[in-house]
Design a protein around this motif. Structure first.
Motif, PDB file in Angstrom:
ATOM      1  N   ASN A   1       5.568   6.995   1.436  1.00 13.31           N
ATOM      2  CA  ASN A   1       5.685   5.738   1.759  1.00 13.31           C
ATOM      3  C   ASN A   1       4.487   4.707   1.384  1.00 13.31           C
ATOM      4  O   ASN A   1       4.514   3.811   1.056  1.00 13.31           O
ATOM      5  N   CYS A   2       3.116   5.494   1.695  1.00 10.20           N
ATOM      6  CA  CYS A   2       1.962   4.769   1.311  1.00 10.20           C
ATOM      7  C   CYS A   2       1.817   4.688  -0.238  1.00 10.20           C
ATOM      8  O   CYS A   2       1.631   3.646  -0.649  1.00 10.20           O
ATOM      9  N   LEU A   3       2.375   5.711  -0.834  1.00  6.60           N
ATOM     10  CA  LEU A   3       2.350   5.754  -2.455  1.00  6.60           C
ATOM     11  C   LEU A   3       3.205   4.631  -2.798  1.00  6.60           C
ATOM     12  O   LEU A   3       2.940   3.874  -3.798  1.00  6.60           O
ATOM     13  N   SER A   4       4.175   4.416  -2.386  1.00 14.21           N
ATOM     14  CA  SER A   4       5.272   3.363  -2.872  1.00 14.21           C
ATOM     15  C   SER A   4       4.955   2.102  -2.364  1.00 14.21           C
ATOM     16  O   SER A   4       5.049   1.215  -3.300  1.00 14.21           O
ATOM     17  N   ARG A   5       4.178   2.030  -1.158  1.00 17.83           N
ATOM     18  CA  ARG A   5       3.512   0.687  -1.134  1.00 17.83           C
ATOM     19  C   ARG A   5       2.340   0.416  -2.037  1.00 17.83           C
ATOM     20  O   ARG A   5       2.619  -0.821  -2.461  1.00 17.83           O
ATOM     21  N   TRP A   6       1.666   1.201  -2.265  1.00 23.22           N
ATOM     22  CA  TRP A   6       0.513   1.170  -3.328  1.00 23.22           C
ATOM     23  C   TRP A   6       1.026   0.505  -4.744  1.00 23.22           C
ATOM     24  O   TRP A   6       0.669  -0.241  -5.271  1.00 23.22           O
ATOM     25  N   LEU A   7       2.333   1.198  -5.036  1.00 25.73           N
ATOM     26  CA  LEU A   7       2.733   0.731  -6.077  1.00 25.73           C
ATOM     27  C   LEU A   7       3.241  -0.468  -6.390  1.00 25.73           C
ATOM     28  O   LEU A   7       3.152  -1.172  -7.034  1.00 25.73           O
ATOM     29  N   ARG A   8       4.150  -0.830  -5.210  1.00 28.81           N
ATOM     30  CA  ARG A   8       4.612  -2.234  -4.968  1.00 28.81           C
ATOM     31  C   ARG A   8       3.451  -3.163  -5.227  1.00 28.81           C
ATOM     32  O   ARG A   8       3.538  -4.398  -5.647  1.00 28.81           O
ATOM     33  N   GLU A   9       2.212  -2.973  -4.179  1.00 29.68           N
ATOM     34  CA  GLU A   9       1.033  -3.955  -4.140  1.00 29.68           C
ATOM     35  C   GLU A   9       0.620  -4.146  -5.409  1.00 29.68           C
ATOM     36  O   GLU A   9       0.230  -5.198  -6.015  1.00 29.68           O
ATOM     37  N   GLU A  10       0.320  -3.025  -6.435  1.00 31.54           N
ATOM     38  CA  GLU A  10      -0.203  -3.078  -7.642  1.00 31.54           C
ATOM     39  C   GLU A  10       0.689  -3.944  -8.683  1.00 31.54           C
ATOM     40  O   GLU A  10       0.232  -4.568  -9.557  1.00 31.54           O
ATOM     41  N   ALA A  11       2.054  -3.716  -8.308  1.00 32.01           N
ATOM     42  CA  ALA A  11       2.839  -4.374  -9.250  1.00 32.01           C
ATOM     43  C   ALA A  11       3.008  -5.937  -9.103  1.00 32.01           C
ATOM     44  O   ALA A  11       2.731  -6.624  -9.879  1.00 32.01           O
TER      45      ALA A  11
END
Length: 83
Positions: free
Chosen positions: A43-53
């Motif tokens: 979930n952290c990894l997916s949040r980081w991906l969303r934030e970078e997007a």
């Protein structure tokens, strides 16, 4: 030999893809285990991906980011693999 920024970006992207693939294969490893041992989870990894997007003006909601990391909809992953 130092790595130039273009190669660094490509290498980091490839490493990220390998990490995601590894986590998709290791469904036996629960998020809580990752969080306790590594301080981050899927979930952290997916949040980081969303934030970078978002920082690049790319729309990516939490569900889409999680599906990218989990390899399937989050609810389906939870039903299949979460203990």
């Amino acid at each position: 030999m130092p790595i130039d920024s273009s190669n660094r970006d490509q290498l980091e992207a490839a490493a990220f893809r390998r990490l995601v693939a590894h986590l998709q294969e290791r469904t036996d490893v629960q998020n809580i285990d990752l969080m306790n041992l590594a301080g981050f989870c899927r979930n952290c990894l997916s949040r980081w991906l969303r934030e970078e997007a978002e920082s690049r003006g790319i729309e990516l909601d939490d569900a889409e980011a999680r599906e990218h990391v989990y390899g399937m909809p989050y609810g389906e992953w939870k039903q299949r693999y979460q203990k």
